[in-house]
Motif scaffolding. Sequence first.
Motif, PDB file in Angstrom:
ATOM      1  N   GLY A 205       0.786  -1.226   0.000  1.00 58.66           N
ATOM      2  CA  GLY A 205       0.000   0.000   0.000  1.00 58.66           C
ATOM      3  C   GLY A 205       0.820   1.280   0.000  1.00 58.66           C
ATOM      4  O   GLY A 205       0.538   2.202  -0.775  1.00 58.66           O
ATOM      5  N   PRO A 206       1.855   1.409   0.836  1.00 59.71           N
ATOM      6  CA  PRO A 206       2.630   2.656   0.843  1.00 59.71           C
ATOM      7  C   PRO A 206       3.279   2.960  -0.502  1.00 59.71           C
ATOM      8  O   PRO A 206       3.218   4.089  -0.982  1.00 59.71           O
ATOM      9  CB  PRO A 206       3.681   2.399   1.930  1.00 59.71           C
ATOM     10  CG  PRO A 206       3.048   1.394   2.836  1.00 59.71           C
ATOM     11  CD  PRO A 206       2.254   0.502   1.929  1.00 59.71           C
ATOM     12  N   ALA A 207       3.897   1.954  -1.116  1.00 62.56           N
ATOM     13  CA  ALA A 207       4.569   2.171  -2.404  1.00 62.56           C
ATOM     14  C   ALA A 207       3.563   2.457  -3.509  1.00 62.56           C
ATOM     15  O   ALA A 207       3.756   3.369  -4.329  1.00 62.56           O
ATOM     16  CB  ALA A 207       5.420   0.956  -2.770  1.00 62.56           C
ATOM     17  N   VAL A 208       2.464   1.683  -3.541  1.00 68.27           N
ATOM     18  CA  VAL A 208       1.450   1.889  -4.573  1.00 68.27           C
ATOM     19  C   VAL A 208       0.805   3.265  -4.416  1.00 68.27           C
ATOM     20  O   VAL A 208       0.563   3.978  -5.394  1.00 68.27           O
ATOM     21  CB  VAL A 208       0.392   0.778  -4.534  1.00 68.27           C
ATOM     22  CG1 VAL A 208      -0.779   1.101  -5.454  1.00 68.27           C
ATOM     23  CG2 VAL A 208       1.009  -0.560  -4.929  1.00 68.27           C
ATOM     24  N   GLY A 209       0.534   3.671  -3.180  1.00 67.31           N
ATOM     25  CA  GLY A 209      -0.053   4.986  -2.946  1.00 67.31           C
ATOM     26  C   GLY A 209       0.825   6.107  -3.461  1.00 67.31           C
ATOM     27  O   GLY A 209       0.343   7.069  -4.066  1.00 67.31           O
ATOM     28  N   ARG A 210       2.121   5.971  -3.234  1.00 66.99           N
ATOM     29  CA  ARG A 210       3.043   7.003  -3.717  1.00 66.99           C
ATOM     30  C   ARG A 210       3.066   7.049  -5.247  1.00 66.99           C
ATOM     31  O   ARG A 210       3.076   8.125  -5.844  1.00 66.99           O
ATOM     32  CB  ARG A 210       4.440   6.726  -3.172  1.00 66.99           C
ATOM     33  CG  ARG A 210       5.462   7.773  -3.580  1.00 66.99           C
ATOM     34  CD  ARG A 210       6.746   7.620  -2.797  1.00 66.99           C
ATOM     35  NE  ARG A 210       7.694   8.672  -3.148  1.00 66.99           N
ATOM     36  CZ  ARG A 210       8.827   8.905  -2.495  1.00 66.99           C
ATOM     37  NH1 ARG A 210       9.124   8.168  -1.425  1.00 66.99           N
ATOM     38  NH2 ARG A 210       9.647   9.865  -2.863  1.00 66.99           N
ATOM     39  N   ILE A 211       3.069   5.863  -5.863  1.00 65.78           N
ATOM     40  CA  ILE A 211       3.060   5.805  -7.331  1.00 65.78           C
ATOM     41  C   ILE A 211       1.799   6.445  -7.895  1.00 65.78           C
ATOM     42  O   ILE A 211       1.850   7.234  -8.842  1.00 65.78           O
ATOM     43  CB  ILE A 211       3.188   4.338  -7.800  1.00 65.78           C
ATOM     44  CG1 ILE A 211       4.611   3.834  -7.534  1.00 65.78           C
ATOM     45  CG2 ILE A 211       2.830   4.190  -9.274  1.00 65.78           C
ATOM     46  CD1 ILE A 211       4.777   2.345  -7.712  1.00 65.78           C
ATOM     47  N   LEU A 212       0.635   6.126  -7.318  1.00 63.87           N
ATOM     48  CA  LEU A 212      -0.620   6.701  -7.798  1.00 63.87           C
ATOM     49  C   LEU A 212      -0.634   8.216  -7.642  1.00 63.87           C
ATOM     50  O   LEU A 212      -1.105   8.947  -8.521  1.00 63.87           O
ATOM     51  CB  LEU A 212      -1.796   6.083  -7.049  1.00 63.87           C
ATOM     52  CG  LEU A 212      -2.059   4.593  -7.288  1.00 63.87           C
ATOM     53  CD1 LEU A 212      -3.107   4.069  -6.311  1.00 63.87           C
ATOM     54  CD2 LEU A 212      -2.501   4.340  -8.723  1.00 63.87           C
ATOM     55  N   ALA A 213      -0.113   8.698  -6.525  1.00 63.10           N
ATOM     56  CA  ALA A 213      -0.070  10.148  -6.295  1.00 63.10           C
ATOM     57  C   ALA A 213       0.829  10.827  -7.313  1.00 63.10           C
ATOM     58  O   ALA A 213       0.491  11.892  -7.856  1.00 63.10           O
ATOM     59  CB  ALA A 213       0.408  10.433  -4.873  1.00 63.10           C
ATOM     60  N   GLU A 214       1.992  10.225  -7.585  1.00 61.21           N
ATOM     61  CA  GLU A 214       2.902  10.812  -8.572  1.00 61.21           C
ATOM     62  C   GLU A 214       2.265  10.834  -9.961  1.00 61.21           C
ATOM     63  O   GLU A 214       2.425  11.809 -10.708  1.00 61.21           O
ATOM     64  CB  GLU A 214       4.201  10.012  -8.601  1.00 61.21           C
ATOM     65  CG  GLU A 214       5.061  10.208  -7.356  1.00 61.21           C
ATOM     66  CD  GLU A 214       6.307   9.341  -7.358  1.00 61.21           C
ATOM     67  OE1 GLU A 214       7.156   9.539  -6.478  1.00 61.21           O
ATOM     68  OE2 GLU A 214       6.418   8.457  -8.241  1.00 61.21           O
ATOM     69  N   MET A 215       1.552   9.768 -10.305  1.00 56.49           N
ATOM     70  CA  MET A 215       0.897   9.731 -11.610  1.00 56.49           C
ATOM     71  C   MET A 215      -0.134  10.849 -11.733  1.00 56.49           C
ATOM     72  O   MET A 215      -0.263  11.496 -12.781  1.00 56.49           O
ATOM     73  CB  MET A 215       0.259   8.367 -11.839  1.00 56.49           C
ATOM     74  CG  MET A 215       1.275   7.245 -12.014  1.00 56.49           C
ATOM     75  SD  MET A 215       0.520   5.599 -12.080  1.00 56.49           S
ATOM     76  CE  MET A 215      -0.364   5.690 -13.647  1.00 56.49           C
ATOM     77  N   ALA A 216      -0.895  11.064 -10.659  1.00 56.83           N
ATOM     78  CA  ALA A 216      -1.929  12.099 -10.696  1.00 56.83           C
ATOM     79  C   ALA A 216      -1.318  13.496 -10.739  1.00 56.83           C
ATOM     80  O   ALA A 216      -1.766  14.360 -11.495  1.00 56.83           O
ATOM     81  CB  ALA A 216      -2.847  11.954  -9.482  1.00 56.83           C
ATOM     82  N   ILE A 217      -0.276  13.716  -9.944  1.00 57.11           N
ATOM     83  CA  ILE A 217       0.289  15.069  -9.821  1.00 57.11           C
ATOM     84  C   ILE A 217       1.258  15.392 -10.959  1.00 57.11           C
ATOM     85  O   ILE A 217       1.224  16.481 -11.545  1.00 57.11           O
ATOM     86  CB  ILE A 217       1.004  15.208  -8.462  1.00 57.11           C
ATOM     87  CG1 ILE A 217      -0.017  15.087  -7.322  1.00 57.11           C
ATOM     88  CG2 ILE A 217       1.743  16.535  -8.372  1.00 57.11           C
ATOM     89  CD1 ILE A 217       0.609  14.979  -5.942  1.00 57.11           C
ATOM     90  N   ASP A 218       2.125  14.415 -11.279  1.00 55.62           N
ATOM     91  CA  ASP A 218       3.208  14.666 -12.233  1.00 55.62           C
ATOM     92  C   ASP A 218       2.988  14.037 -13.609  1.00 55.62           C
ATOM     93  O   ASP A 218       3.746  14.310 -14.547  1.00 55.62           O
ATOM     94  CB  ASP A 218       4.536  14.142 -11.672  1.00 55.62           C
ATOM     95  CG  ASP A 218       4.873  14.742 -10.317  1.00 55.62           C
ATOM     96  OD1 ASP A 218       4.588  15.936 -10.123  1.00 55.62           O
ATOM     97  OD2 ASP A 218       5.413  14.017  -9.455  1.00 55.62           O
ATOM     98  N   GLY A 219       1.986  13.160 -13.718  1.00 59.03           N
ATOM     99  CA  GLY A 219       1.756  12.478 -14.986  1.00 59.03           C
ATOM    100  C   GLY A 219       2.683  11.309 -15.228  1.00 59.03           C
ATOM    101  O   GLY A 219       2.627  10.661 -16.274  1.00 59.03           O
ATOM    102  N   LYS A 220       3.535  11.005 -14.261  1.00 60.47           N
ATOM    103  CA  LYS A 220       4.435   9.864 -14.363  1.00 60.47           C
ATOM    104  C   LYS A 220       4.881   9.470 -12.957  1.00 60.47           C
ATOM    105  O   LYS A 220       4.810  10.284 -12.023  1.00 60.47           O
ATOM    106  CB  LYS A 220       5.656  10.199 -15.216  1.00 60.47           C
ATOM    107  CG  LYS A 220       6.477  11.367 -14.696  1.00 60.47           C
ATOM    108  CD  LYS A 220       7.644  11.679 -15.624  1.00 60.47           C
ATOM    109  CE  LYS A 220       8.450  12.879 -15.092  1.00 60.47           C
ATOM    110  NZ  LYS A 220       9.611  13.192 -15.958  1.00 60.47           N
TER     111      LYS A 220
END
Length: 249
Positions: A205-220
């Motif tokens: 969960g912690p790693a996936v959450g960070r990845i999802l947040a980066e995708m939403a904010i930064d597009g990657k």
Amino acid sequence: MFQALAAKKGAVVRDKTEVVGVRKGPEGGVVVTTGTGEEFHGAKCVVTVGAWTSKLVRSVAGFELPVQPLHTMVLYWRIKPGRERVLTAESGFPTFSSYCDPHVYSTPSLELPGLIKINYDGGPPCDPDSRDWASGGGDVADRVARWIEEFMPDHVETAGGPVSRRSCMYSMTPDKDFVIDFLGGEFGEDVVVGAGFSGHGFKMGPAVGRILAEMAIDGKANTAAEAGVELGHYGINRFDGNPVGNAKN
């Protein structure tokens, strides 16, 4: 813990709020609609709705994402007198998974003194909106009891069944790999989907959450790239014309 940390950072947590729709905003961005008619507007949206993923994606994007809800039960069993300390992490008892029939996993005795969690990894398909909370897991407890009687008869009591049963759901993909991707279509990169965690996503969960947040904010997802993780493996379109996705058989 995550909710408390998010609230400390300024996030607003709305418990027991049913999401019924996601649409493009009239001036861009995304609008999320709830069952009470309340709407939330934002530039981006991350969809992590677990067992409801297929229903929501079908209603907002019009395509089938094969995330099958399974009804399983979290089971706690009484440890036999004198064996309580043996089954703790402090004594070296491990988290384990037994890949036989049934597929059983367990963690050391911790949150409920005198009890140990030993579960069946799976359960019957279900509708998340109309499941039998008491017995929807089928014969899960009986199957786990038979496993205990074969492999841990001197440590765990099975007479009378588990002491505690807690209804739970898995959200399974055909290949048991996650879905981590942009929803695409009219939403483009404004909606990110994290789903299909198939019974083993909690620990990530912690790693996936960070990845999802980066995708939403930064597009990657820079975190995934730095770790050498190819997110294309978790693409939302991998089942198009290939119902088993990443599975080899």
